[in-house]
Design an enzyme around this catalytic site. Structure first.
Site, PDB file in Angstrom:
ATOM      1  N   HIS A 123      49.190  41.384  36.780  1.00 66.22           N
ATOM      2  CA  HIS A 123      49.635  41.227  35.391  1.00 66.22           C
ATOM      3  C   HIS A 123      48.847  42.072  34.394  1.00 66.22           C
ATOM      4  O   HIS A 123      49.409  42.521  33.402  1.00 66.22           O
ATOM      5  CB  HIS A 123      49.533  39.755  34.965  1.00 66.22           C
ATOM      6  CG  HIS A 123      50.553  38.882  35.618  1.00 66.22           C
ATOM      7  ND1 HIS A 123      50.849  37.610  35.169  1.00 66.22           N
ATOM      8  CD2 HIS A 123      51.363  39.086  36.694  1.00 66.22           C
ATOM      9  CE1 HIS A 123      51.785  37.074  35.936  1.00 66.22           C
ATOM     10  NE2 HIS A 123      52.103  37.943  36.875  1.00 66.22           N
ATOM     11  N   CYS A 171      26.924  40.290  36.722  1.00 69.18           N
ATOM     12  CA  CYS A 171      25.757  39.757  36.010  1.00 69.18           C
ATOM     13  C   CYS A 171      25.603  38.303  36.462  1.00 69.18           C
ATOM     14  O   CYS A 171      26.144  37.925  37.503  1.00 69.18           O
ATOM     15  CB  CYS A 171      25.906  39.904  34.494  1.00 69.18           C
ATOM     16  SG  CYS A 171      27.335  39.061  33.778  1.00 69.18           S
ATOM     17  N   ARG A 209      57.551  43.951  32.657  1.00 72.75           N
ATOM     18  CA  ARG A 209      57.149  43.357  31.370  1.00 72.75           C
ATOM     19  C   ARG A 209      55.632  43.425  31.164  1.00 72.75           C
ATOM     20  O   ARG A 209      55.150  43.459  30.028  1.00 72.75           O
ATOM     21  CB  ARG A 209      57.646  41.917  31.259  1.00 72.75           C
ATOM     22  CG  ARG A 209      57.003  40.934  32.222  1.00 72.75           C
ATOM     23  CD  ARG A 209      57.688  39.578  32.169  1.00 72.75           C
ATOM     24  NE  ARG A 209      56.998  38.553  32.941  1.00 72.75           N
ATOM     25  CZ  ARG A 209      57.063  38.461  34.276  1.00 72.75           C
ATOM     26  NH1 ARG A 209      57.774  39.319  34.991  1.00 72.75           N
ATOM     27  NH2 ARG A 209      56.426  37.483  34.908  1.00 72.75           N
ATOM     28  N   HIS A 210      54.899  43.462  32.258  1.00 75.82           N
ATOM     29  CA  HIS A 210      53.437  43.524  32.146  1.00 75.82           C
ATOM     30  C   HIS A 210      52.963  44.896  31.652  1.00 75.82           C
ATOM     31  O   HIS A 210      51.918  44.992  31.023  1.00 75.82           O
ATOM     32  CB  HIS A 210      52.790  43.169  33.487  1.00 75.82           C
ATOM     33  CG  HIS A 210      53.208  41.827  33.979  1.00 75.82           C
ATOM     34  ND1 HIS A 210      52.910  40.672  33.295  1.00 75.82           N
ATOM     35  CD2 HIS A 210      53.958  41.459  35.050  1.00 75.82           C
ATOM     36  CE1 HIS A 210      53.438  39.640  33.945  1.00 75.82           C
ATOM     37  NE2 HIS A 210      54.079  40.099  34.999  1.00 75.82           N
ATOM     38  N   THR A 238      26.784  35.466  35.128  1.00 75.39           N
ATOM     39  CA  THR A 238      28.049  34.722  35.036  1.00 75.39           C
ATOM     40  C   THR A 238      29.292  35.586  35.225  1.00 75.39           C
ATOM     41  O   THR A 238      30.382  35.060  35.474  1.00 75.39           O
ATOM     42  CB  THR A 238      28.173  34.103  33.630  1.00 75.39           C
ATOM     43  OG1 THR A 238      28.100  35.174  32.673  1.00 75.39           O
ATOM     44  CG2 THR A 238      27.079  33.090  33.364  1.00 75.39           C
ATOM     45  N   ASP A 278      23.210  43.684  36.769  1.00 81.88           N
ATOM     46  CA  ASP A 278      21.872  43.474  36.220  1.00 81.88           C
ATOM     47  C   ASP A 278      21.055  42.745  37.287  1.00 81.88           C
ATOM     48  O   ASP A 278      21.499  42.594  38.444  1.00 81.88           O
ATOM     49  CB  ASP A 278      21.930  42.743  34.860  1.00 81.88           C
ATOM     50  CG  ASP A 278      22.348  41.275  34.972  1.00 81.88           C
ATOM     51  OD1 ASP A 278      22.672  40.810  36.100  1.00 81.88           O
ATOM     52  OD2 ASP A 278      22.357  40.583  33.945  1.00 81.88           O
ATOM     53  N   HIS A 279      19.868  42.273  36.905  1.00 80.66           N
ATOM     54  CA  HIS A 279      18.992  41.601  37.880  1.00 80.66           C
ATOM     55  C   HIS A 279      19.649  40.344  38.468  1.00 80.66           C
ATOM     56  O   HIS A 279      19.480  40.035  39.643  1.00 80.66           O
ATOM     57  CB  HIS A 279      17.666  41.232  37.206  1.00 80.66           C
ATOM     58  CG  HIS A 279      17.854  40.458  35.938  1.00 80.66           C
ATOM     59  ND1 HIS A 279      18.339  41.059  34.791  1.00 80.66           N
ATOM     60  CD2 HIS A 279      17.668  39.147  35.638  1.00 80.66           C
ATOM     61  CE1 HIS A 279      18.409  40.141  33.833  1.00 80.66           C
ATOM     62  NE2 HIS A 279      18.017  38.968  34.325  1.00 80.66           N
TER      63      HIS A 279
HETATM   64  C1  RB5 Z   1      20.766  37.286  32.450  1.00 82.81           C
HETATM   65  O1  RB5 Z   1      19.859  36.241  32.414  1.00 82.81           O
HETATM   66  C2  RB5 Z   1      22.162  36.766  32.089  1.00 82.81           C
HETATM   67  O2  RB5 Z   1      22.212  36.427  30.754  1.00 82.81           O
HETATM   68  C3  RB5 Z   1      23.203  37.830  32.415  1.00 82.81           C
HETATM   69  O3  RB5 Z   1      23.120  38.157  33.747  1.00 82.81           O
HETATM   70  C4  RB5 Z   1      24.653  37.436  32.193  1.00 82.81           C
HETATM   71  O4  RB5 Z   1      24.973  36.263  32.851  1.00 82.81           O
HETATM   72  C5  RB5 Z   1      25.147  37.504  30.828  1.00 82.81           C
HETATM   73  O5  RB5 Z   1      26.324  37.224  30.551  1.00 82.81           O
END
Ligand code: RB5
Length: 149
Positions: free
Chosen positions: A102, A69, A136-137, A71, A12-13
């Site tokens: 794993h 993204c 096992r995995h 996070t 995403d952005h």
């Molecule tokens: C976008 O602002 C943010 O929410 C997205 O990139 C992401 O981190 C969501 O989990």
């Protein structure tokens, strides 16, 4: 036999800049890249990119992908809704290694606002070069597949 190295990538952005950075790195590693966007810093909804990339990966066309993204969390949650996908949010080389050994993950999720390009390159290379251990995995991954039914 020379194996073709193919990978899909999407963001995403909030992951756009890291995606562009990683594309250069993947080219240096000899990968043929399918870029699912986004192509600018304009705001887009990450689940739509996750769906597009995960649909390709579950059809093994190609069989691995990278989603970015802000996070790495939203992309991994969304991609894991698609049958056949094991998306792993990794933040260092140890989690990247174990997500292959794993979990046999087929999508790597990264946080563009969390992980620096230099660390992300190490994570990507480790994830791409590490093989699934099986044993096992394999049973445990099969038990994840069973949850999809
Ligand atoms: C976008 O602002 C943010 O929410 C997205 O990139 C992401 O981190 C969501 O989990």
């Amino acid at each position: 036999m020379i194996q073709e190295k193919k990978i899909a990538i999407g963001s995403d952005h909030a992951g756009f800049e890291l995606k562009e950075n990683l594309k250069e790195f993947l080219k240096e590693l000899g990968y043929d890249i399918t870029d699912l966007g986004t192509n600018s810093l304009d705001s887009v909804d990450y689940p739509l990119i996750a769906k597009a990339l995960a649909t390709l990966v579950t059809n093994k066309n190609p069989d691995k992908g990278i989603l970015i993204c802000g996070t790495g969390i939203g992309m991994s949650i969304a991609a894991n809704k698609i049958k056949g996908i094991i998306a792993a949010h990794c933040y260092d080389t140890e989690t990247a290694k174990l997500a292959r050994q794993h979990n046999n993950s087929n999508i790597l999720a990264l946080g563009g606002r969390i992980t620096s390009p230099e660390i992300a390159k190490h994570i990507v290379q480790t994830w791409l070069e590490t093989k699934f251990e099986g044993g096992r995995h394999l049973r445990r991954v099969q038990e994840i597949r069973d949850l999809e039914r």
